[in-house]
Design an enzyme around this catalytic site. Structure first.
Site, short mmCIF file in Angstrom:
data_model
loop_
_atom_site.label_atom_id
_atom_site.label_comp_id
_atom_site.label_asym_id
_atom_site.label_seq_id
_atom_site.Cartn_x
_atom_site.Cartn_y
_atom_site.Cartn_z
N GLY A 176 0.86 -1.18 0.00
CA GLY A 176 0.00 0.00 0.00
C GLY A 176 0.90 1.22 0.00
N LEU A 180 5.14 1.04 0.11
CA LEU A 180 5.86 1.49 -1.10
C LEU A 180 6.69 2.73 -0.83
CD1 LEU A 180 3.15 0.90 -3.84
CD2 LEU A 180 5.21 -0.45 -3.43
N VAL A 265 0.80 -3.66 6.80
CA VAL A 265 -0.35 -4.40 6.26
C VAL A 265 -1.69 -3.71 6.55
CG1 VAL A 265 0.76 -6.65 6.24
CG2 VAL A 265 -0.37 -5.88 8.33
N GLY A 266 -1.63 -2.47 6.98
CA GLY A 266 -2.88 -1.74 7.21
C GLY A 266 -2.95 -1.14 8.60
N ARG A 267 -4.04 -0.48 8.87
CA ARG A 267 -4.19 0.20 10.17
C ARG A 267 -5.53 -0.13 10.81
NH1 ARG A 267 -0.36 3.74 11.41
NH2 ARG A 267 -1.75 4.99 12.69
N HIS A 316 -6.57 14.17 4.72
CA HIS A 316 -7.49 15.19 4.21
C HIS A 316 -8.94 14.77 4.37
CE1 HIS A 316 -5.56 12.77 1.06
NE2 HIS A 316 -6.79 12.56 0.65
N HIS A 439 1.95 26.00 -21.14
CA HIS A 439 2.91 25.14 -21.82
C HIS A 439 4.33 25.66 -21.59
CE1 HIS A 439 4.65 22.51 -24.81
NE2 HIS A 439 5.32 23.56 -25.28
C1 LIG Z 1 3.59 6.26 7.84
C2 LIG Z 1 2.30 6.94 7.50
C3 LIG Z 1 2.26 7.82 6.44
C4 LIG Z 1 1.07 8.48 6.12
N1 LIG Z 1 1.06 9.35 5.07
C5 LIG Z 1 -0.09 9.97 4.75
C6 LIG Z 1 -0.12 10.91 3.70
O1 LIG Z 1 0.89 11.22 3.07
N2 LIG Z 1 -1.31 11.51 3.40
C7 LIG Z 1 -2.46 11.21 4.07
O2 LIG Z 1 -3.52 11.76 3.74
N3 LIG Z 1 -2.46 10.33 5.09
C8 LIG Z 1 -1.30 9.71 5.45
N4 LIG Z 1 -1.30 8.85 6.50
C9 LIG Z 1 -2.56 8.63 7.22
C10 LIG Z 1 -2.84 9.79 8.19
O3 LIG Z 1 -1.76 9.89 9.09
C11 LIG Z 1 -4.13 9.54 8.95
O4 LIG Z 1 -5.19 9.34 8.03
C12 LIG Z 1 -4.49 10.73 9.84
O5 LIG Z 1 -3.47 10.99 10.77
C13 LIG Z 1 -5.80 10.46 10.57
O6 LIG Z 1 -6.12 11.56 11.36
P1 LIG Z 1 -7.03 11.41 12.65
O7 LIG Z 1 -7.24 12.81 13.13
O8 LIG Z 1 -8.20 10.59 12.35
O9 LIG Z 1 -6.18 10.56 13.71
P2 LIG Z 1 -4.67 10.52 14.19
O10 LIG Z 1 -3.77 11.32 13.37
O11 LIG Z 1 -4.37 9.08 14.39
O12 LIG Z 1 -4.74 11.25 15.61
C14 LIG Z 1 -5.43 10.72 16.69
C15 LIG Z 1 -4.91 11.37 17.95
O13 LIG Z 1 -5.74 10.99 19.04
C16 LIG Z 1 -4.95 10.75 20.17
N5 LIG Z 1 -5.70 9.83 21.02
C17 LIG Z 1 -6.11 8.57 20.74
N6 LIG Z 1 -6.82 8.06 21.75
C18 LIG Z 1 -6.87 9.02 22.71
C19 LIG Z 1 -7.47 9.10 23.97
N7 LIG Z 1 -8.19 8.10 24.48
N8 LIG Z 1 -7.31 10.23 24.69
C20 LIG Z 1 -6.60 11.28 24.20
N9 LIG Z 1 -6.02 11.26 23.00
C21 LIG Z 1 -6.16 10.15 22.25
C22 LIG Z 1 -3.67 10.16 19.61
O14 LIG Z 1 -2.58 10.35 20.51
C23 LIG Z 1 -3.49 10.93 18.32
O15 LIG Z 1 -2.69 12.08 18.50
C24 LIG Z 1 -0.11 8.21 6.86
C25 LIG Z 1 -0.07 7.32 7.95
C26 LIG Z 1 1.12 6.70 8.27
C27 LIG Z 1 1.15 5.78 9.45
#
Ligand SMILES: Cc1cc2nc3c(=O)[nH]c(=O)nc-3n(C[C@H](O)[C@H](O)[C@H](O)COP(=O)(O)OP(=O)(O)OC[C@H]3O[C@@H](n4cnc5c(N)ncnc54)[C@H](O)[C@@H]3O)c2cc1C
Length: 463
Positions: A176, A180, A265-267, A316, A439
């Protein structure tokens, strides 16, 4: 009530929700147990892009000899590379904290857990709020046969710290975006990398032609790719990790030796341990929180956004959902109703797509027309020395409506904005073709792909 809104989690979803809520006059607090910025800023989008850029500079410096530029021997200061990457993260997360202060958002430090439907325990304090947004994100899915120790077996977080020296041979399990992107980073840093994928193509959700085009380019760069392959387990020996690989179709097994394995392998959604059962918020079998178009859970004043509500797990998407939830809470008419959510694999070339793939469009019963434009025919791509890739346009033959755009190109992600806007505006292929594109630019490839849908592209034969 202490607050109009309490947001749990300060990732892209959570901080967007909090800032929009504050802009709309709501008394807002955010509970965060780790660093503000969440996965994306700290251990996701941002640090991976920094490493990809550094790797890309190495790759392109090698090709500079094509136009007569040679450098002395390359020296890589890995501590400096890690430090540069960490500095960017610090600047951006500091920026989020500053935005919280400037918008008068209370930042509560600690792990949050529901006490009742309006009360949340955050660390050692109890907080009450009229509305609550759950934005707790996700974490890497485990592969039981490959327990992560962040040394020999790493997940994406471990892979972000480049070891000195870099591993000699690395296996990435999962092709994924994350697998990559790291494969290319380490390949450019000098590691011999193999990527395996259980599905029959890399980036399984991508358009089949786009996936093939990306695989072709990555293989040319020296990355080994094997699809329809799984890793069963490993044995630690003095010369490395002896990994058993299996061909999914034939069942044939073999052993290959690596210094490091990346599990990508995913999240998994982070919805356990929040006390959701007690307040009646419904969660699917896989742990995703169910929401409607207003991002409301089964308990109307409790909302959920981002990775914890489901795929695609992209920053996003989380940001947009955060804005929608905040606006709904502030009494605005807002809903999550989008034509396409863009998605990008940030390798070089990038795979950037929005809208339906050719297969999806056919499944939905459209009479599909396709337009293609190869970058090998793009003047701009030639001047950049990067001609791998194409633009593929999927359209409805009956209405001429644009259905999807799939780009494999350097900086494909920046070309994608135009395609996304075109889809949101319900543009026809003709609308795109009638638009003057500067262009020479890579964006002209989108124009010519549109022209090719009508068999009228200028720089290729329209077969
Ligand atoms: C290596 C990697 C590369 C990535 N690259 C991209 C990219 O280039 N472009 C893209 O669009 N997406 C990318 N992603 C995915 C992207 O990071 C996520 O989709 C995004 O961060 C999700 O945002 P979120 O706000 O849902 O949660 P998260 O960013 O996961 O944030 C959740 C927050 O909640 C906090 N939290 C959790 N439970 C509790 C609790 N009980 N109490 C208090 N705090 C808590 C955590 O500490 C965390 O800070 C990537 C992910 C990884 C792992």
């Amino acid at each position: 009530m202490d607050y109009d809104l309490l947001v749990i989690g300060a990732g892209p979803g959570g901080y967007h929700a909090a800032i929009r809520a504050a802009q709309l006059g709501l008394k807002t607090a955010v509970a965060e147990m780790g660093n503000v910025g969440g996965v994306c800023l700290n251990i996701g989008c941002i640090p991976t892009k920094a490493l990809l850029h550094a790797g890309e500079e190495i790759r392109s410096s090698k090709h500079a000899s094509d136009f007569g530029l040679t450098f002395g021997e390359m020296r890589l200061d890995i501590a400096k590379l890690n430090g540069w990457k960490d500095g960017i993260v610090k600047k951006l997360t500091g920026g989020v904290s500053t935005l919280f202060k400037a918008n008068k958002i209370t930042h509560l430090v600690g792990r949050a857990r529901f006490v009742d439907a309006h009360t949340v325990q955050v660390g050692d304090q109890k907080v009450t709020a009229k509305n609550i947004i759950i934005a707790t994100g996700s974490e890497p899915a485990a592969l039981p046969a490959f327990p992560v120790d962040q040394q020999a077996i790493v997940d994406s977080t471990g892979a972000l710290v480049v070891p000195d020296p870099v591993p000699g041979r690395m296996l990435a399990i999962g092709a994924g975006a994350i697998g990559l992107e790291f494969a290319q980073v380490y390949n450019n840093l000098g590691t011999r990398v193999k990527v395996i994928e259980f599905a029959p193509q890399i980036v399984p959700a991508a358009d089949a032609d786009a996936s093939k085009e990306l695989a072709k380019s990555l293989k040319k760069q020296g990355i080994e790719i094997e699809v329809a392959t799984k890793a069963n387990g490993f044995e630690r020996k003095s010369d490395g990790l002896h990994v058993e690989l299996e061909d999914v179709k034939t069942g044939q097994k073999r052993i290959e030796v690596f210094d490091r394995v990346l599990v990508a392998v995913g999240r998994r959604p982070r919805s356990a341990d929040l006390g959701l059962e007690a307040v009646g918020v419904k969660v699917s079998e896989r742990g995703f929180i169910g929401v409607n178009k207003q991002m409301q859970t089964s308990v109307p004043h409790i909302y959920a956004i981002g990775d914890v509500v489901g795929n695609p797990m992209l920053a996003h998407k989380a940001m947009k959902e955060g804005l929608v939830a905040a606006e709904v809470i502030a009494g605005k008419k807002s809903e999550m109703d989008v034509v396409g959510i863009p998605s990008v694999v940030y390798t070089t070339p990038e795979l950037a797509s929005v809208g339906l793939t050719e297969a999806e469009a056919k499944e939905r019963g459209f009479k599909v027309k396709i337009g293609n434009f190869p970058l090998s025919a793009s003047g701009r791509a030639m001047t950049l020395g990067d001609t791998d890739g194409f633009v593929k346009m999927v359209a409805d033959a009956d209405s001429d409506l644009l259905l999807g755009v799939h780009i494999v190109a350097p900086h494909g992600s920046d070309l994608l904005g135009e395609a996304g806007l075109a889809l949101e505006m319900a543009a026809t292929v003709t609308d795109v073709a009638l638009t003057i594109h500067a262009h020479p630019t890579l964006a002209e490839s989108i124009l010519e792909a549109a022209e090719n849908v009508h068999k009228q592209a200028i720089h290729i034969l329209n077969r």
